[in-house]
Write a protein that holds these residues in place. Structure first.
Motif, PDB file in Angstrom:
ATOM      1  N   GLY A 137      21.251  40.653  58.025  1.00 32.50           N
ATOM      2  CA  GLY A 137      22.160  41.695  58.473  1.00 32.50           C
ATOM      3  C   GLY A 137      22.996  42.305  57.372  1.00 32.50           C
ATOM      4  O   GLY A 137      23.911  43.078  57.658  1.00 32.50           O
ATOM      5  N   ALA A 138      22.698  41.983  56.107  1.00 34.29           N
ATOM      6  CA  ALA A 138      23.508  42.509  55.008  1.00 34.29           C
ATOM      7  C   ALA A 138      23.232  43.984  54.756  1.00 34.29           C
ATOM      8  O   ALA A 138      24.051  44.670  54.140  1.00 34.29           O
ATOM      9  CB  ALA A 138      23.240  41.703  53.731  1.00 34.29           C
ATOM     10  N   GLY A 139      22.067  44.517  55.196  1.00 32.36           N
ATOM     11  CA  GLY A 139      21.755  45.922  55.001  1.00 32.36           C
ATOM     12  C   GLY A 139      20.609  46.183  54.061  1.00 32.36           C
ATOM     13  O   GLY A 139      20.390  47.329  53.647  1.00 32.36           O
ATOM     14  N   LYS A 140      19.849  45.146  53.715  1.00 32.88           N
ATOM     15  CA  LYS A 140      18.757  45.322  52.752  1.00 32.88           C
ATOM     16  C   LYS A 140      17.677  46.256  53.294  1.00 32.88           C
ATOM     17  O   LYS A 140      17.238  47.186  52.609  1.00 32.88           O
ATOM     18  CB  LYS A 140      18.148  43.958  52.397  1.00 32.88           C
ATOM     19  N   THR A 141      17.227  46.012  54.512  1.00 30.20           N
ATOM     20  CA  THR A 141      16.172  46.839  55.094  1.00 30.20           C
ATOM     21  C   THR A 141      16.642  48.276  55.271  1.00 30.20           C
ATOM     22  O   THR A 141      15.887  49.228  55.042  1.00 30.20           O
ATOM     23  CB  THR A 141      15.724  46.259  56.444  1.00 30.20           C
ATOM     24  N   THR A 142      17.891  48.462  55.652  1.00 32.74           N
ATOM     25  CA  THR A 142      18.430  49.814  55.799  1.00 32.74           C
ATOM     26  C   THR A 142      18.385  50.562  54.474  1.00 32.74           C
ATOM     27  O   THR A 142      18.051  51.757  54.428  1.00 32.74           O
ATOM     28  CB  THR A 142      19.866  49.761  56.330  1.00 32.74           C
ATOM     29  N   LEU A 143      18.704  49.876  53.379  1.00 34.35           N
ATOM     30  CA  LEU A 143      18.635  50.525  52.073  1.00 34.35           C
ATOM     31  C   LEU A 143      17.214  50.973  51.739  1.00 34.35           C
ATOM     32  O   LEU A 143      17.001  52.064  51.204  1.00 34.35           O
ATOM     33  CB  LEU A 143      19.157  49.566  50.992  1.00 34.35           C
ATOM     34  N   THR A 144      16.235  50.137  52.050  1.00 38.14           N
ATOM     35  CA  THR A 144      14.849  50.535  51.771  1.00 38.14           C
ATOM     36  C   THR A 144      14.440  51.722  52.639  1.00 38.14           C
ATOM     37  O   THR A 144      13.719  52.612  52.171  1.00 38.14           O
ATOM     38  CB  THR A 144      13.879  49.361  52.012  1.00 38.14           C
ATOM     39  N   GLN A 145      14.908  51.755  53.889  1.00 36.08           N
ATOM     40  CA  GLN A 145      14.594  52.886  54.755  1.00 36.08           C
ATOM     41  C   GLN A 145      15.217  54.175  54.224  1.00 36.08           C
ATOM     42  O   GLN A 145      14.621  55.249  54.302  1.00 36.08           O
ATOM     43  CB  GLN A 145      15.099  52.612  56.178  1.00 36.08           C
ATOM     44  N   LEU A 146      16.406  54.071  53.662  1.00 38.32           N
ATOM     45  CA  LEU A 146      17.052  55.238  53.061  1.00 38.32           C
ATOM     46  C   LEU A 146      16.275  55.720  51.833  1.00 38.32           C
ATOM     47  O   LEU A 146      16.089  56.920  51.627  1.00 38.32           O
ATOM     48  CB  LEU A 146      18.494  54.898  52.676  1.00 38.32           C
ATOM     49  N   LEU A 147      15.820  54.782  51.024  1.00 34.65           N
ATOM     50  CA  LEU A 147      15.080  55.147  49.824  1.00 34.65           C
ATOM     51  C   LEU A 147      13.748  55.806  50.179  1.00 34.65           C
ATOM     52  O   LEU A 147      13.330  56.780  49.539  1.00 34.65           O
ATOM     53  CB  LEU A 147      14.839  53.905  48.956  1.00 34.65           C
ATOM     54  N   LEU A 148      13.082  55.297  51.213  1.00 33.93           N
ATOM     55  CA  LEU A 148      11.797  55.864  51.620  1.00 33.93           C
ATOM     56  C   LEU A 148      11.947  57.212  52.323  1.00 33.93           C
ATOM     57  O   LEU A 148      10.970  57.926  52.504  1.00 33.93           O
ATOM     58  CB  LEU A 148      11.070  54.883  52.542  1.00 33.93           C
ATOM     59  N   GLY A 149      13.174  57.541  52.704  1.00 36.89           N
ATOM     60  CA  GLY A 149      13.392  58.810  53.386  1.00 36.89           C
ATOM     61  C   GLY A 149      13.267  58.736  54.881  1.00 36.89           C
ATOM     62  O   GLY A 149      13.297  59.764  55.558  1.00 36.89           O
ATOM     63  N   PHE A 150      13.120  57.533  55.431  1.00 36.23           N
ATOM     64  CA  PHE A 150      13.017  57.390  56.878  1.00 36.23           C
ATOM     65  C   PHE A 150      14.371  57.568  57.548  1.00 36.23           C
ATOM     66  O   PHE A 150      14.445  57.887  58.736  1.00 36.23           O
ATOM     67  CB  PHE A 150      12.449  56.019  57.250  1.00 36.23           C
ATOM     68  N   LEU A 151      15.441  57.338  56.827  1.00 34.59           N
ATOM     69  CA  LEU A 151      16.804  57.545  57.296  1.00 34.59           C
ATOM     70  C   LEU A 151      17.534  58.411  56.273  1.00 34.59           C
ATOM     71  O   LEU A 151      17.125  58.504  55.114  1.00 34.59           O
ATOM     72  CB  LEU A 151      17.542  56.216  57.468  1.00 34.59           C
ATOM     73  N   ALA A 152      18.617  59.031  56.711  1.00 28.69           N
ATOM     74  CA  ALA A 152      19.467  59.814  55.811  1.00 28.69           C
ATOM     75  C   ALA A 152      20.864  59.219  55.832  1.00 28.69           C
ATOM     76  O   ALA A 152      21.367  58.833  56.899  1.00 28.69           O
ATOM     77  CB  ALA A 152      19.501  61.278  56.237  1.00 28.69           C
ATOM     78  N   PRO A 153      21.542  59.127  54.686  1.00 30.58           N
ATOM     79  CA  PRO A 153      22.876  58.508  54.651  1.00 30.58           C
ATOM     80  C   PRO A 153      23.899  59.351  55.396  1.00 30.58           C
ATOM     81  O   PRO A 153      23.822  60.593  55.403  1.00 30.58           O
ATOM     82  CB  PRO A 153      23.181  58.434  53.152  1.00 30.58           C
ATOM     83  N   ASP A 154      24.863  58.671  56.018  1.00 29.73           N
ATOM     84  CA  ASP A 154      25.972  59.370  56.657  1.00 29.73           C
ATOM     85  C   ASP A 154      26.979  59.858  55.625  1.00 29.73           C
ATOM     86  O   ASP A 154      27.604  60.907  55.798  1.00 29.73           O
ATOM     87  CB  ASP A 154      26.667  58.445  57.667  1.00 29.73           C
ATOM     88  N   ASN A 155      27.133  59.060  54.578  1.00 24.77           N
ATOM     89  CA  ASN A 155      28.046  59.423  53.496  1.00 24.77           C
ATOM     90  C   ASN A 155      27.336  59.231  52.169  1.00 24.77           C
ATOM     91  O   ASN A 155      26.426  58.412  52.051  1.00 24.77           O
ATOM     92  CB  ASN A 155      29.320  58.555  53.530  1.00 24.77           C
ATOM     93  N   GLY A 156      27.794  59.957  51.156  1.00 23.36           N
ATOM     94  CA  GLY A 156      27.191  59.834  49.839  1.00 23.36           C
ATOM     95  C   GLY A 156      25.858  60.570  49.769  1.00 23.36           C
ATOM     96  O   GLY A 156      25.480  61.332  50.670  1.00 23.36           O
ATOM     97  N   ARG A 157      25.125  60.313  48.706  1.00 31.35           N
ATOM     98  CA  ARG A 157      23.852  60.988  48.525  1.00 31.35           C
ATOM     99  C   ARG A 157      22.930  60.149  47.653  1.00 31.35           C
ATOM    100  O   ARG A 157      23.387  59.285  46.894  1.00 31.35           O
ATOM    101  CB  ARG A 157      24.055  62.365  47.893  1.00 31.35           C
ATOM    102  N   ILE A 158      21.632  60.420  47.803  1.00 33.04           N
ATOM    103  CA  ILE A 158      20.606  59.780  46.978  1.00 33.04           C
ATOM    104  C   ILE A 158      20.018  60.859  46.077  1.00 33.04           C
ATOM    105  O   ILE A 158      19.468  61.861  46.575  1.00 33.04           O
ATOM    106  CB  ILE A 158      19.512  59.143  47.848  1.00 33.04           C
ATOM    107  N   LEU A 159      20.147  60.687  44.775  1.00 33.54           N
ATOM    108  CA  LEU A 159      19.688  61.686  43.819  1.00 33.54           C
ATOM    109  C   LEU A 159      18.393  61.219  43.161  1.00 33.54           C
ATOM    110  O   LEU A 159      18.318  60.101  42.649  1.00 33.54           O
ATOM    111  CB  LEU A 159      20.754  61.927  42.747  1.00 33.54           C
ATOM    112  N   VAL A 160      17.395  62.077  43.176  1.00 37.45           N
ATOM    113  CA  VAL A 160      16.121  61.817  42.513  1.00 37.45           C
ATOM    114  C   VAL A 160      16.049  62.745  41.303  1.00 37.45           C
ATOM    115  O   VAL A 160      15.870  63.953  41.457  1.00 37.45           O
ATOM    116  CB  VAL A 160      14.938  62.062  43.465  1.00 37.45           C
TER     117      VAL A 160
END
Length: 597
Positions: free
Chosen positions: A389-412
């Motif tokens: 429940g620490a958020g590891k899987t959520t981070l991978t989903q954000l990186l893959l583009g399956f989810l979008a962050p509510d705050n902040g941004r991911i820069l490529v």
């Protein structure tokens, strides 16, 4: 996707019918051809009735022999054959129209589900989705193959018959004109109740399918907890409820058929009685009376068929409710870029770095990630560890583009991931989960799933890099060995190796290993570790760790706890700190095999 439970209003029913008709332009030539050949068959019925009436009149009333009516018998045979051909062509073209719409709707559903992504799919009931995309879409077939053509034919054929009946016997024509509206009137009145029952039955079918699918998926767990008998009783109760719902629909359907047949039979009987009395009084010639009597059942047949096909419309509307609801499910934010997508900025060169800047994310207003920042660079390995429940899987989903962050941004490479077309980004990443999915087909088909155009040389190179050469050699037919669904025929470790070949074949810029070594034997886990090291030389690699040996050599280890990065550094440095990472390493399961997800 929740199955709708509230009754569908009349306005919603009309809207669903308009949605169904929206596909008609795509198959208009086929539907028009089906109507044209159906109308030709109706005209041939008139010709057939006239020829038969002439033959009977000649033989019975005037006493002519076979040699006198032989030409008419030949014409009658030709009419029979032409009518059979017209009917077959009409049915075939109508079937093709329905099949095309089914393929079109299913393609749209699959594309929309793919755009919604795995993160959305995990929150849905698989059986519900399967019922909608398979059974629900198939239900639309009869709407285009039967209902739409029959709706036109029920108007055209009776009018054509009337055009010949009225000159021959205006009284019979008047009876037909007065009685014909009763059939569609009662069809509509009874159909109102049928529509609500069909929609209710469809919801119950979707719910039953979802429950049974989930029960089958979890059968092993149910057996372990000795709950299989209780679940079987629940499934039986759901099936019984669906049976009762089906019987209600059938009762109304039979009532509808009874009403339609009753009015058609009474109308035909009235025509026959009036013709009979006038024939008896000598007020009508036998040829005209017999001709009209032969056409009377054919006049009502399209109307009765319309009543039958009206149920196809009801079923299609009931299924369309779930289909439209699925198609209207809002897409994740990452598939709706606020600016123009800029895939060309990524196409010039490989991705150099991916930077997470103060990322925050929540599921249903429950925060999961807080102010997470780190950089994933090409040629580096970054490992994620932490308790469940620490958020590891959520981070991978954000990186893959399956989810979008509510705050902040991911820069490529300085470009916001939201501004990159989803399909372009997915072409740059590869993902190896804990339980990869293999599909029914050959080993080669499964390897080339993401790159069907890959050359045999590229496939062999990927197999060698993934260390799967021996595996392929052991298979009965090598690359052509057929696999069942979910890789049936291979062990868990062998499935993971085939999936690893996919990763190498993708030649991705960013590779995500999501607990890929969990539950594997030591040899396969060591192979995964070596593959991570090899891929890290040409790609940016993110590893969600399940084994200590997998993360020991990582360039950076991120320790997540309650959605925050509480530690970061190399293995030796984090051990020396004696904090959460050191405690995780001290866990027997973590040190030997597994760490909580």
């Amino acid at each position: 996707m929740a199955t709708p439970s509230a009754p569908v209003s009349r306005a919603t029913g009309k809207a669903l019918d308009r949605w169904l008709r929206g596909f008609a332009p795509d198959v208009r030539p086929l539907v028009s051809a089906a109507i044209a050949f159906g109308l030709l068959g109706g005209l041939l019925i008139i010709v057939q009735a006239w020829l038969l009436a002439r033959i009977v009149d000649a033989v019975v009333m005037t006493g002519r022999g076979l040699e006198d009516v032989w030409p008419w018998l030949g014409y009658l045979l030709v009419a029979f054959c032409l009518r059979a051909v017209a009917s077959a062509v009409s049915d075939g073209v109508a079937f093709e129209a329905g099949a095309r719409v089914v393929l079109l709707v299913r393609d749209r559903l699959q594309a929309h589900i793919a755009a919604l992504g795995p993160a959305w799919m995990r929150a849905q009931r698989t059986g519900d989705i399967v019922t909608t995309t398979v059974d629900g879409v198939e239900t639309l077939h009869r709407y285009y193959a039967a209902y739409l053509p029959q709706m036109a034919l029920s108007a055209c054929i009776p009018l054509a018959i009337l055009a010949f009946v009225v000159p021959a016997d205006w009284i019979s024509g008047l009876i037909m004109v007065l009685s014909a509206p009763l059939i569609p009137l009662f069809m509509i009145l009874i159909g109102k109740g049928t529509e609500a029952l069909n929609q209710s039955q469809w919801r119950k079918l979707a719910g039953m399918s979802a429950h049974v699918f989930d029960a089958v998926e979890g059968l092993t767990t149910l057996k372990l907890f000795n709950a299989s008998r209780a679940e079987a009783a629940v499934v039986a109760a759901i099936a019984e409820d669906y049976r009762e719902s089906t019987m209600k629909v059938l009762r109304v359907a039979f009532l509808s058929s009874l009403a339609l047949e009753f009015f058609a039979t009474v109308s035909i009987a009235m025509v026959a009685v009036f013709i009979g009395f006038r024939l008896y009084d000598g007020q009508m010639h036998f040829l005209q009376g017999f001709f009209v009597l032969l056409l009377a059942p054919e006049f009502y047949r399209p109307l009765r068929a319309m009543g039958t096909q009206y149920h196809a419309r009801m079923e299609a509307i009931g299924a369309a409710e779930a289909i439209v609801a699925l198609l209207k499910t809002p897409l994740p934010q990452h598939t709706l870029p606020t600016n123009d997508p800029v895939p060309s900025a990524l196409a010039a060169q490989p991705v150099r770095e991916v930077r997470f800047e103060r990322i925050g994310f929540a599921y249903d207003a429950e925060p999961v990630l807080h102010d997470v920042s780190f950089t994933l660079k090409r040629g580096e390995r970054v490992a994620l560890v932490g308790p469940s429940g620490a958020g590891k899987t959520t981070l991978t989903q954000l990186l893959l583009g399956f989810l979008a962050p509510d705050n902040g941004r991911i820069l490529v490479d300085g470009i916001d991931l939201r501004d990159i077309a989803n399909e372009d980004w997915l072409g740059r990443v590869a993902w190896l989960p804990q339980r990869p999915t293999l599909f029914h087909g050959s080993v080669l088909d499964n390897i080339r799933l993401g790159r069907p155009e890959a050359s045999p040389a590229a496939v062999r190179r990927a197999v060698e890099q993934a260390g799967a050469s021996e595996l392929i050699a052991r298979l009965p037919r090598g690359y052509d060995t057929m696999l069942g669904d979910r890789g049936q025929g291979l062990s868990g470790g062998e499935i993971q190796r085939v999936a690893l070949v996919r990763v190498f074949l993708a030649e991705a810029d960013v590779v995500v290993f999501d607990e890929a070594s969990a539950g594997l034997d030591d040899d396969t886990a060591a192979l995964i570790t070596r593959s991570i090291e090899r891929l890290a030389t040409t790609a940016a690699v993110l590893v969600v760790a399940h084994r200590l040996e997998t993360i020991r050599g990582a360039d950076t280890i991120l320790v997540l706890d309650k959605g925050r990065i509480v530690e970061r550094g190399r293995h030796e440095d984090l051990l020396a700190q004696g904090a959460l990472y050191a405690r995780l390493v001290g866990l027997t399961d973590f040190a030997r095999e597994d760490v909580p997800a």
